[in-house]
Design an enzyme around this catalytic site. Structure first.
Site, PDB file in Angstrom:
ATOM      1  N   LYS A  96     -40.021 -81.633  27.420  1.00  0.00           N
ATOM      2  CA  LYS A  96     -38.944 -81.871  26.462  1.00  0.00           C
ATOM      3  C   LYS A  96     -39.013 -80.823  25.374  1.00  0.00           C
ATOM      4  O   LYS A  96     -39.930 -80.806  24.557  1.00  0.00           O
ATOM      5  CB  LYS A  96     -39.077 -83.265  25.828  1.00  0.00           C
ATOM      6  CG  LYS A  96     -37.765 -83.848  25.429  1.00  0.00           C
ATOM      7  CD  LYS A  96     -37.342 -83.945  24.000  1.00  0.00           C
ATOM      8  CE  LYS A  96     -38.178 -83.766  22.826  1.00  0.00           C
ATOM      9  NZ  LYS A  96     -37.365 -83.317  21.661  1.00  0.00           N
ATOM     10  N   GLU A 155     -51.842 -80.683  19.737  1.00  0.00           N
ATOM     11  CA  GLU A 155     -51.988 -79.472  18.925  1.00  0.00           C
ATOM     12  C   GLU A 155     -51.072 -79.687  17.731  1.00  0.00           C
ATOM     13  O   GLU A 155     -49.853 -79.630  17.853  1.00  0.00           O
ATOM     14  CB  GLU A 155     -51.592 -78.259  19.770  1.00  0.00           C
ATOM     15  CG  GLU A 155     -52.257 -76.993  19.300  1.00  0.00           C
ATOM     16  CD  GLU A 155     -51.445 -76.332  18.225  1.00  0.00           C
ATOM     17  OE1 GLU A 155     -51.696 -76.646  17.038  1.00  0.00           O
ATOM     18  OE2 GLU A 155     -50.571 -75.545  18.558  1.00  0.00           O
ATOM     19  N   CYS A 169     -48.266 -73.433  12.932  1.00  0.00           N
ATOM     20  CA  CYS A 169     -49.258 -74.462  12.623  1.00  0.00           C
ATOM     21  C   CYS A 169     -50.569 -73.851  12.143  1.00  0.00           C
ATOM     22  O   CYS A 169     -51.276 -74.446  11.361  1.00  0.00           O
ATOM     23  CB  CYS A 169     -49.482 -75.362  13.828  1.00  0.00           C
ATOM     24  SG  CYS A 169     -49.719 -74.423  15.336  1.00  0.00           S
ATOM     25  N   GLU A 195     -49.064 -79.574   4.630  1.00  0.00           N
ATOM     26  CA  GLU A 195     -48.538 -78.466   5.411  1.00  0.00           C
ATOM     27  C   GLU A 195     -47.071 -78.270   5.025  1.00  0.00           C
ATOM     28  O   GLU A 195     -46.273 -79.200   5.101  1.00  0.00           O
ATOM     29  CB  GLU A 195     -48.650 -78.774   6.900  1.00  0.00           C
ATOM     30  CG  GLU A 195     -48.229 -77.616   7.763  1.00  0.00           C
ATOM     31  CD  GLU A 195     -48.409 -77.907   9.250  1.00  0.00           C
ATOM     32  OE1 GLU A 195     -48.145 -79.039   9.675  1.00  0.00           O
ATOM     33  OE2 GLU A 195     -48.821 -76.985   9.978  1.00  0.00           O
TER      34      GLU A 195
END
Lengths: 485, 315, 299
Positions: free
Chosen positions: A184, A258, A292, A389
């Site tokens: 996806k 992850e 990331c 983040e």
């Protein structure tokens, strides 16, 4: 102060890519409409132009796709590894052939500069397939016991920051090890995965081995919770990662996650300053900071703080922000209005909490989603922008006095994905690298990737590794040690 | 001579002090430096930017002949070319200078009289530099007496590699004094210095000693100007000006043959040292064959069709 | 003075205590529970650990992590071997305890204890080899030195198997600490005595205090706070039943603990390496190389 040397626009031609007005789901080797006929639009974040309409996969579609993958698994997993390898080599080669087209497509759908899709994303995508192709017939020798078996059907959910590269990271090892997949792609960047479906067709890949189901978060949730999958591979936010980990509790599903990061980029006073500045820039402005493993916290030794900051500001003033298709663009568009809002809000929090905000003068386009490269000074560990983040072109600058303090601050986060070290002293690199709790440590470089190099996090940055021999483990059932059954 | 700046007054007080200063400069990571140079090399310079860059590059050329076979005829031809690089298009800028051996300087001076083109003369026992200081100074004075506007000296690489930095420093200062009003370009022969750390040290050494220009190479060894070593030297002049207020020029020499290469170097200048260096007073190309390629590109831009070697002059 | 006949001498009973931070505290709760043999006869009282004991154990394990993970692999191997040596010397005691705990014949209990001693030796040898097996150089396509090395995950909660009070126990503790993790061990609920006695062996085996902490009590009660504890990095669910394991795995997701799910295990079999690798992280370090003198000025 403008330079007399103004670079004229140098746009890459859009003509190399032909985007259809609408795309269906790719299930069992065919493009089909979504069960409910629902569609959504994907836009170019640089212009807000609608690029195409894409089918919105429902739980029913996911079920069909998982069924197709299950059906295909039997034959695919029974193929000799060397045959699977050849399919993957074919895919790698076709990607290389079509890399210009894919680079332009990715830039259109994602908003990242063509310089990056052309020079980083696409070469890495092809290399990843090439690397794992070679493993397919060598699994007996990979260190996971004799005759390790594939897990079955892998449900894979990928993010929008490196759409095709994350697809490669997921699909290449899965296929090499004999699994079949339902993937996806992210809601805002579905197109390159759909083009990849066409590459599978050109490569003659058997039907059902790769299935692409486009949609939003609900589609992804339907996929990872589907009882018919054996493996979940997810790259994305830590919050969703935790939900997935909860969801698979008590099942036999294997998972690799992850997730997010808040990487520290540590600059010591004996650093190669000019290269460190480049590394800081690469660390946080590559892909508009939507990475990331971004080096989003700059930890700079107090004794060189001013010098490094001056150099950094001067360097940021040369960054070229604008049309992602222009070959001279360094920073493109933010991927979505939603992400732009998040970055904007966090930057405002930074200011509200007393950090000092700075951006170079730069003119942003009037349409599309844009955020100027930004750095915050006077940031401490207590600031939100030093902990959360941001996933955008925003750098928080902190200082330290001793290596111990640097390590302590670098590790003082729930994340543990990446870190950087800049010093000319070899023993310091090794000592600091060994104490950093992060899955990837770049010393005197940053944001380097390679298919042979394992990538993944400590702590809440997730678990499992992608890339290298380590990346195979996530898709193999190790042959049972004698005592276990 | 006064030291260049009070900030660095003590730097050359002794060999030890100079060594400590030079070895205290930030190190250079080779891979990072080369990656940055390569990345800037991917800039796509088109249409108006390209036209600007080509004319700028032509105006920055030190059109050079440094051969044992040089004759007055050869030098006069070069001088003519320097003033009017493209006889078919008088809008073509002149080059910055003609660069010759000292004994050819009088010929060049005569041939360029009344033009904007400078005469640059190599000196100091170019290219090896293996001569006594007295000979080097005589060589320099000879060139200046002949009317050279610019002196391209070579440093004593042997002394540099042996760590005798003060000897190199004092030699540059002596040559600078002998050069008088002529602008002094200091050639490091970066290919012989071998490491980027050495190039950064040599750059600072040269600038502290009074260089008006720092120059990569003689063109006589295997490795001459590269994007990476030029980028490094551009960083050095940028940092030197930031710390002293003194601006120093940069001259990559040898191995730059195509317009594409030249434009890449100009991108390095633009994005490293900055626009202040985008001028022939502060940046030069030491080259010979480069000029014809620039001229062909210039013709292509103005006519829209590709040119060929028969449409530029052979000198 | 009269002497007491051996048959009539009243023996000195042992007070079993927890092993936390290298010390032997009673449970903070002040409570104990009855431990019986397989036939229901009273053997001893064991401490009934509370949430606070679990918390203290995590603090001790975290404190010990830096030193233990930073010790050389050779040193860790020596310590693990020392455990085997110490255990060998107290073989009789453990044979008796295991026989009582698991209702085994002396012979079978002895075999289990011997296997447990040998297991310490097996893992003692692994400490300085696992990095070579699972780590290594990665041939990246660029001028970089790139090396992946395994590192311990951190503080790991270990739910010891319920059925194998000693061999199973050793089989789950040793691999966790061999690689440099520190452990909070929840002993078999019904048969905790061998685990509590193991604490006494560990305390005299050069193992730094806090590297292994042993708690006894209700597995579900102690495990719950450990599974949600934000300063615990991993959890081995071997000693949990299906329902508890699921519950704990869900709780463990809060800070993404590494989870080793329970599976049926014959503890006498080849242990393989998966228990070693379950609580290892892979760290990959990059550094530019450049080429010596290749371009005339390359490094």
């Amino acid at each position: 102060m403008g330079s007399p040397f103004e670079y004229a626009p140098a746009p890459e031609s859009r003509a190399v890519v032909d985007i259809a007005p609408a795309y269906g789901l790719f299930i069992d080797g065919e493009f089909t409409e979504a069960a409910g006929g629902k569609v959504f639009k994907t836009v170019s974040p640089a212009t807000e132009e609608v690029l195409s309409e894409v089918a919105h996969g429902s739980a029913e579609d996911v079920d069909r796709a998982v069924g197709a993958a299950r059906k295909a698994f039997e034959k695919w997993s029974a193929l000799p590894g060397a045959e699977r390898a050849k399919y993957l080599f074919r895919i790698a080669r076709i990607i290389q052939e079509r890399s210009r087209e894919l680079a332009v497509l990715e830039t259109l759908d994602n908003g990242k500069p063509i310089r990056e899709t052309r020079d980083t994303d696409l070469p890495l995508v092809a290399a990843h397939f090439f690397y794992y192709a070679g493993w397919a017939d060598k699994l007996d020798h990979a260190g996971f016991g004799a005759d390790p078996r594939p897990l079955g059907v892998a449900g894979q959910v990928i993010p929008w920051n490196f759409p095709l590269l994350m697809l490669a990271w997921k699909i290449a090892p899965a296929l090499a090890t004999g699994n079949t997949v339902v993937l996806k792609p992210a809601e805002t960047t579905p197109l390159s995965a759909l083009f990849f479906a066409d590459i599978c067709r050109q490569a003659g890949l058997p039907k059902g081995v790769v299935n692409i189901v486009t949609g939003d978060g609900s589609t992804g949730a339907a996929l990872v919770s589907h009882p018919g999958i054996d493996k979940v591979a997810f790259t994305g936010s830590t919050a969703v990662g935790k939900a997935i980990a909860r969801g698979i509790a008590g099942t036999d599903k294997r998972v690799t996650l992850e997730l997010g990061g808040k990487g520290a980029n540590i600059v010591f006073d004996d650093a190669p300053v000019d290269q460190a500045v480049e590394g800081i820039v690469t660390g946080i402005f590559f892909n508009q900071g939507q990475v990331c493993c971004a080096g989003s916290r700059l930890l700079v030794q107090e004794s060189v703080h001013e010098e490094v900051l001056d150099s950094l500001k001067r360097r940021l003033s040369t960054l070229r922000v604008g049309d992602p298709l222009d070959k001279n663009t360094d920073l493109g568009a933010i991927n979505s209005a939603e992400q732009l809002a998040r970055i904007t809000a966090l930057a405002e929090t930074g200011e509200a909490e007393g950090a000092e905000r700075w951006s170079p003068e730069c003119e942003l386009p009037s349409s599309g989603y844009w955020f100027a490269p930004t750095l915050f000074t006077n940031v401490t560990q207590a600031h939100t922008i030093a902990r959360d983040e941001i996933f955008g072109p925003v750098l928080s600058v902190l200082t330290f006095r001793t290596p111990e303090e640097a390590v302590a601050k670098a590790n003082n986060t729930q994340y543990g994905l990446s870190a950087g070290i800049w010093t000319e002293k070899g023993s310091r690199i090794l000592a600091v690298a060994s104490r950093l709790r992060a899955g990837v440590v770049w010393a005197n470089t940053f944001n380097k990737f390679d298919p042979t190099s394992p990538f993944g996090g400590y702590k809440e940055s997730g678990y499992g590794r992608e890339g290298g021999r380590h990346g195979l483990e996530a898709y193999l059932a190790p042959s049972s040690p004698e005592g276990e059954h | 001579m006064p030291t260049i700046t009070p900030a660095f007054a003590d730097v050359a007080a002794s060999d030890g002090a100079l060594r400590r200063f030079l070895h205290g400069l930030p190190g250079v990571d080779a891979v990072g430096l080369e990656a940055r140079a390569a990345s800037l090399g991917t800039r796509s310079i088109k249409t108006t930017a390209k036209a600007y860059a080509i004319d700028l590059a032509i105006s920055m050329i030190d059109l050079t002949t440094l051969e044992g076979a040089d004759t007055p005829g050869k030098v006069r031809a070069l001088a003519a070319k320097a003033q009017h690089p493209d006889p078919t298009d008088r809008t073509t800028p002149a080059t910055a200078a003609v660069c010759v051996y000292p004994d050819m300087a009088p010929t060049a001076v005569a041939a360029l009289a009344g033009s904007t083109v400078k005469v640059a003369s190599v000196a100091t026992a170019f290219p090896a530099g293996r001569a006594s200081l007295a000979v080097k100074l005589a060589d320099t004075r000879d060139a200046v007496a002949a009317g050279a506007d610019e002196i391209d000296m070579v440093i004593d690489r042997g002394a540099f590699l042996a760590g005798h930095y003060l000897k190199v420093y004092e030699e540059i200062r002596a040559v600078k004094e002998a050069a008088g009003a002529a602008r002094l370009k200091v050639i490091f022969e970066t290919g012989e210095l071998s490491t980027y750390d050495n190039i950064r040290r040599a750059s600072w050494l040269g600038m502290l000693a009074g260089a008006d220009f720092i120059k990569t190479s003689t063109g006589k060894v295997g490795v001459n100007a590269t994007p990476a070593n030029t980028l490094l030297m551009l960083e050095a002049v940028r940092d030197f000006r930031a710390q002293t207020g003194v601006q120093v020029g940069v001259k990559p020499a040898g191995g730059i043959r195509t317009s594409k290469d030249a434009v890449k170097f100009l991108v390095l200048v633009n994005e490293t040292a900055g626009a202040d260096w985008l001028d022939s007073h502060w940046f030069r190309f030491g080259a010979s064959s480069l000029l014809n390629d620039l001229l062909m590109q210039r013709q292509k831009l103005s006519t829209g069709r590709y040119s060929g070697p028969d449409y530029v002059t052979v000198d | 003075m009269s002497t007491v006949d051996a048959t009539t001498r009243l023996s000195v009973l042992k007070t079993y205590k927890l092993y936390v931070g290298g010390k032997f505290p009673r449970s903070e709760s002040g409570r104990v529970y009855e431990v019986t043999d397989s036939k229901g006869a009273w053997l001893a009282n064991a401490p009934l650990s509370s949430r606070k004991d679990a918390r203290d154990a995590v603090v001790a394990a975290r404190k010990a992590f830096g030193g233990w993970s930073g010790a050389t692999a050779y040193n860790r191997g020596q310590v693990l071997y020392r455990v085997a040596e110490m255990l060998e010397g107290r073989r009789g005691q453990f044979v008796r305890e295991v026989a009582d705990a698991e209702g085994l014949s002396k012979q079978k209990a002895a075999a289990a204890v011997d296997a447990a001693v040998d297991r310490w030796v097996w893992y003692a040898g692994w400490t300085d080899k696992i990095a070579q097996v699972v780590g290594g150089a990665n041939p990246v396509a660029g001028p970089f030195f790139n090396l992946s090395t395994p590192e311990p995950t951190g503080v790991v909660t270990v739910l010891a198997p319920q059925d194998s009070s000693f061999l199973g126990l050793v089989s789950v503790i040793a691999p966790v600490i061999a690689t440099g993790n520190t452990a909070v061990v929840v002993a078999s609920e019904r048969s905790p005595l061998p685990a509590l006695s193991l604490g006494e062996v560990l305390a005299t085996s050069d193992l730094p205090g806090g590297v292994v902490n042993v708690l006894s009590g209700r597995t579900a009660e102690i495990a719950a706070p450990l599974a949600t504890h934000q300063d615990v990095n991993g959890i081995d669910l071997t000693g949990a039943d299906e329902v508890l394991a699921k519950e704990l795995e869900i709780a463990a997701a809060d800070n993404l603990k590494r989870v080793l799910r329970p599976r049926a295990t014959d503890w006498t079999g080849d242990p393989g390496t998966h228990r070693l690798t379950a609580f290892l992280e892979t760290k990959t370090v990059w550094h530019p190389t450049g080429a010596v003198g290749a371009s005339g000025s390359s490094y």
